[in-house]
Design an enzyme around this catalytic site. Sequence first.
Site, short mmCIF file in Angstrom:
data_model
loop_
_atom_site.label_atom_id
_atom_site.label_comp_id
_atom_site.label_asym_id
_atom_site.label_seq_id
_atom_site.Cartn_x
_atom_site.Cartn_y
_atom_site.Cartn_z
N GLY A 178 0.88 -1.37 -0.02
CA GLY A 178 -0.20 0.06 -0.08
C GLY A 178 0.73 1.17 0.26
N VAL A 179 1.83 1.50 -1.07
CA VAL A 179 2.54 2.60 -1.04
C VAL A 179 1.84 3.87 -1.07
CG1 VAL A 179 4.60 1.20 -1.73
CG2 VAL A 179 2.99 2.23 -3.59
N GLY A 180 0.66 3.87 -1.72
CA GLY A 180 -0.09 5.03 -1.80
C GLY A 180 -0.69 5.46 -0.35
N ASP A 181 -0.34 4.86 0.44
CA ASP A 181 -0.64 5.21 2.17
C ASP A 181 0.54 5.36 2.66
OD1 ASP A 181 -3.60 5.17 2.55
OD2 ASP A 181 -3.53 3.09 2.21
N THR A 182 1.75 4.45 2.65
CA THR A 182 2.83 4.56 3.34
C THR A 182 3.81 5.31 2.86
OG1 THR A 182 3.73 2.82 1.95
CG2 THR A 182 2.62 1.89 3.91
#
Length: 408
Positions: A178-182
Amino acid sequence: MTQAASTGALAGLRVVDLTQMLAGPFCTQVLADHGADVIKVEAMTGDGTRLTAPFCEDDTLREYGGYFQSVNRNKRSIAVDLKTAEGVALVRKLIDGADIVVENFRAGVMERLGLGWETLRESNPRLVYGTVRGFGDPRSGASPYANWPAYDVVAQAMGGMMGITGPDRHTPMKIGPGVGDTIPALMLCIGILSAVHRVRETGKGQFVDVAMTDAVLAMCERIVYQTSYTGVAPGPEGNRHPLLCPFGLFRARDGYVSIAVANDPLWEKLAAAIGRPELGTDPAFATNAARVANVQQVIDLLEGFTSVRSKEEIAGVLGGKVPFGPVCTAAEIFADPHYAVREMLVDVEQPGSAQRVKIAGVPVKLSDTPGAVRRRAPMLGEHTDEILLAAGYGRADIDHLRAAGAVR
């Protein structure tokens, strides 16, 4: 769980954490890992990710699963009903005694509760107020999408990351984690700590705003200059690099390996290592420009070597000579001595289960004040009494708040 030799570089900082899901909790967990006292303020039903699987097979309590455990360690939990005046007043009191507040509600929610930045700074001028939202806060620039809800995949899509990821130029693809969050979470950490440093000089806090889409775009920086310099928008590039060769993934007998040749001397070393030293000086391959022009030939040459060997065999040839690494499964990571010696797989207690579970460790290593996983994620309201007593509430006050349904 490992016990840190110190309380961490951020010991003494108090954070009121009003976040849920992934981006906000990941940010506050990083602060907690390095010693900040993070008070997680949850709704009476708890952060929604408490219900998210996986759970241990023998866990009959089901207080939380792996998702919540992995991004809420080192925090204390208090359950508050922000629909009550008593609950709002309680949170306001906690924030007045804090250095940092972090929230990821939609824009305007905190203002409707009477807990907006402008209100809070009146009684706590040193407060650093951090936000992470899909498209940012209107205070920093009113996005036309400001009222759109967003999750990881939305940020990946609109921030440009999916647009350069995929098996071919016509097929965009989601990045696995979830790189769009992290990524936004880490950007928010940087902003918050920058503002905290400024407070020490000026005594004045500030508003820190990160849009998930902005953070993803910043991490995809190459698409901006490529488009600006060439006038051509890059597309998905599979497992290759558009500007460097060889630089990507190559088939092995039992999976894939990564090889990254960023300059010509490395190409010479690679050619020698695979038993083809003549390729290092061959005009068709000796320069990066030539290799990019002859990319398929380079791929075929390398895969002629890698595809008939196992990942372990290739590592024996290339490891330590050129930038190289096998594509690891989670099972292989669990068995790799690197992650053990680096303390990146940490055992923690799982409430309701007889077994301990593993979560990812602390990647930032400080020599004198190391961060650490000091405690498991909290149960809902586990520290309510402890937090309220420290904030100056008496036992009778706490009983009254419980009776009124303001806390759990």
